[in-house]
Design a protein around this motif. Structure first.
Motif, mmCIF file in Angstrom:
data_model
loop_
_atom_site.group_PDB
_atom_site.id
_atom_site.type_symbol
_atom_site.label_atom_id
_atom_site.label_comp_id
_atom_site.label_asym_id
_atom_site.label_seq_id
_atom_site.Cartn_x
_atom_site.Cartn_y
_atom_site.Cartn_z
ATOM 1 N N ASP A 442 -10.855 4.493 4.447
ATOM 2 C CA ASP A 442 -11.012 4.261 5.885
ATOM 3 C C ASP A 442 -9.910 3.392 6.480
ATOM 4 O OD1 ASP A 442 -13.305 5.773 5.950
ATOM 5 O OD2 ASP A 442 -14.648 4.054 5.614
ATOM 6 N N LEU A 443 -8.969 2.958 5.659
ATOM 7 C CA LEU A 443 -7.882 2.126 6.173
ATOM 8 C C LEU A 443 -6.998 2.930 7.118
ATOM 9 C CD1 LEU A 443 -6.850 0.228 2.908
ATOM 10 C CD2 LEU A 443 -8.137 -0.687 4.861
ATOM 11 N N LYS A 444 -6.534 2.282 8.186
ATOM 12 C CA LYS A 444 -5.757 2.969 9.222
ATOM 13 C C LYS A 444 -4.283 3.058 8.822
ATOM 14 C CE LYS A 444 -8.901 1.653 12.961
ATOM 15 N NZ LYS A 444 -9.061 0.926 14.239
ATOM 16 N N LEU A 445 -4.037 3.942 7.856
ATOM 17 C CA LEU A 445 -2.683 4.262 7.426
ATOM 18 C C LEU A 445 -2.534 5.774 7.394
ATOM 19 C CD1 LEU A 445 -2.177 1.632 4.586
ATOM 20 C CD2 LEU A 445 -0.920 1.712 6.754
ATOM 21 N N THR A 446 -1.308 6.240 7.480
ATOM 22 C CA THR A 446 -1.061 7.678 7.651
ATOM 23 C C THR A 446 -1.446 8.487 6.427
ATOM 24 O OG1 THR A 446 0.781 7.119 9.109
ATOM 25 C CG2 THR A 446 0.657 9.395 8.313
ATOM 26 N N THR A 447 -1.075 8.035 5.239
ATOM 27 C CA THR A 447 -1.293 8.839 4.027
ATOM 28 C C THR A 447 -2.188 8.107 3.034
ATOM 29 O OG1 THR A 447 0.614 7.933 2.832
ATOM 30 C CG2 THR A 447 1.025 9.803 4.316
ATOM 31 N N ASP A 448 -2.789 8.890 2.132
ATOM 32 C CA ASP A 448 -3.598 8.298 1.065
ATOM 33 C C ASP A 448 -2.739 7.463 0.126
ATOM 34 O OD1 ASP A 448 -5.819 9.511 2.120
ATOM 35 O OD2 ASP A 448 -5.861 11.175 0.673
#
Length: 467
Positions: A442-448
């Motif tokens: 759920d972290l607001k970053l673009t990629t896993d």
């Protein structure tokens, strides 16, 4: 027994605002400190005075004397440091000047009786007994676990370095002449009794240490005797002197101090450089050269008017700034403070969370740990040239700091511990900081890959754990 707390005094206070006598009665049983949180620790330290009352009426304003008739608390205070502890400490290799000072106040002046090299207990005891000298032990939290425990919590509470010194003075003697300090002072009386005299400051909230002559300080505004379990607070700049009453018993007290160079003036100096740096990127007027030979001439009206205009512009810019850039104060605090308290010698991290634990993955839930020992700040990328510098997120922590060098002013370069991330990671980091637990996915970053890399970096530094 009930405890009495009052502004320090002898009923003869002089000055425009006399101290009001405060009497507070509390239930029996509050005899040891509460380490559940930094707030609880400080609250129990100044009990029965309430924290709100302390900061409203006493902090940076006037002394506070807390006298307690509490045998259990007196016994606890006595356990923090005793004269007899010097024997085992000297066997570990203590040195004059660095670890101990031997001194005595003679005719209003400090006479230092230090020898050269390593301090031996028998010699210390000889000077103590025969020369009536005071033994000052520097930063005992390096060796005494309970003082480490107290001061680490206080550093979390104040957000400022907290040092300490122990003073052991024989009966009928005085170690130091009247003086004032550049720190906020909390005195805990550990053994015996100490007679104190406080005077009006000549320099309120002083920024440096200074000895004051007896003929300049006038009559004491406060005079009293501390007994084991008692606590005294006074602001920086308060002129004071203390002696052990004649008799059989020596006195031992510990001075716990904080807020050195931690004023608004210091903070302004710390933040204004970042403010100017950012403004100069956008305002060509700040990048224009100063007049020829300005550095060779005395200050001119033109230069003064020009600087005044720049300061007004910076003030307007500051009103719209959400995040102040601290150039040194934050980093200096986190680099030099105590590591988290744990059972052990303080040289290697052994508490749960430092070593081992489950590796975080994309489907893990993680939570921040050691929150009070971490700072998150924004600053220029130090690997780029001035022209190309972009802002980066810096995370510094004190988990790997060395207890044995705390507050010793080591000349060796202190290593900072932490991480740095691009500004694009700010939202994800705030998620971790502002929630009790969060799913990595759920972290607001673009990629896993970015999400996993972020939590793995934090986990490697022991800043998060899998829950």
């Amino acid at each position: 027994m009930p405890k009495k707390a009052r502004p320090a005094g002898n009923g003869k206070e002089e000055g425009p605002v006399p101290c009001k006598r405060v009497k507070v009665e509390v239930a029996d049983g509050l005899s040891t400190l509460n380490f559940d949180s930094p707030h609880d620790l400080f609250e129990s330290l100044i009990s029965p005075v309430k924290i709100d009352t302390f900061f409203k009426e006493f902090w940076e304003q006037k002394p506070l004397l807390i006298q307690r008739d509490d045998p259990a608390l007196a016994t606890y205070y006595q356990s923090l440091f005793r004269l007899t502890d010097l024997k085992s400490l000297c066997s570990r290799g203590m040195y004059y000047g660095r670890d101990v000072n031997v001194c005595r106040c003679v005719n209003g002046k400090k006479k230092v009786l230090n020898k050269d090299g390593k301090a031996h207990f028998l010699q210390l005891r000889k000077d103590f007994d025969q020369k009536r000298a005071t033994i000052q032990f520097h930063q005992p939290q390096r060796f005494k676990d309970e003082l480490w425990r107290i001061q680490e919590k206080l550093e979390c509470y104040f957000g400022s370095l907290v040092g300490s010194n122990v003073y052991i003075t024989p009966a009928g003697s005085q170690g130091l002449p009247p003086h004032y300090d550049d720190v906020e002072v909390f005195i805990l009386q550990l053994e015996g009794e100490k007679h104190w005299r406080l005077y009006h400051p000549t320099v309120p909230l002083a920024r440096e240490y200074s000895v004051e002559a007896e003929d300049r300080i006038g009559r004491p505004t406060h005079e009293f005797t501390l007994k084991p379990g008692d606590l005294l607070y006074f602001p920086r700049g308060t002129i004071h002197q203390a002696d052990t009453p004649p008799g059989l018993a020596h006195s031992t007290h510990v001075t716990i101090s904080t807020y050195q160079n931690n004023s608004w003036g210091d903070f302004l100096l710390d933040t204004i450089s970042g403010l100017v740096f950012d403004a100069a990127k956008e305002d060509v007027a700040l990048r224009a050269g100063i007049p020829r030979q300005l550095l060779l001439a005395e200050s001119t009206t033109v230069a003064t008017r020009r600087l005044s205009g720049f300061l007004r512009m910076l003030a307007e810019r500051l009103e719209g700034t959400k995040e102040l850039l601290s150039s040194d104060m934050k980093k200096d605090f986190i680099m030099h403070r105590l590591p988290p308290y744990h059972v052990g010698d303080g040289t290697e991290p052994t508490i749960p969370g430092f070593i081992g634990g489950e590796l975080p993955r994309l489907d893990s839930t993680v939570s921040l740990q050691f929150r009070d020992h971490i700072i998150l700040t924004v600053g220029p990328d130090q690997d780029q040239s001035d022209e190309a510098q972009e802002k980066m997120i810096y995370i510094y922590h004190s988990l790997k700091n060395k207890r044995d060098t705390h507050m010793m002013g080591s000349e060796e370069e202190t290593e900072s511990h932490g991480l740095r991330f691009p500004l694009s990671h700010m939202e994800a980091l705030k998620q971790i900081w502002n929630t009790s637990a969060i799913s990595v996915k759920d972290l607001k970053l673009t990629t896993d890959e970015e999400k996993e890399s972020l939590v793995l970096s934090l986990w490697t530094e022991c800043l998060i754990q899998v829950v």
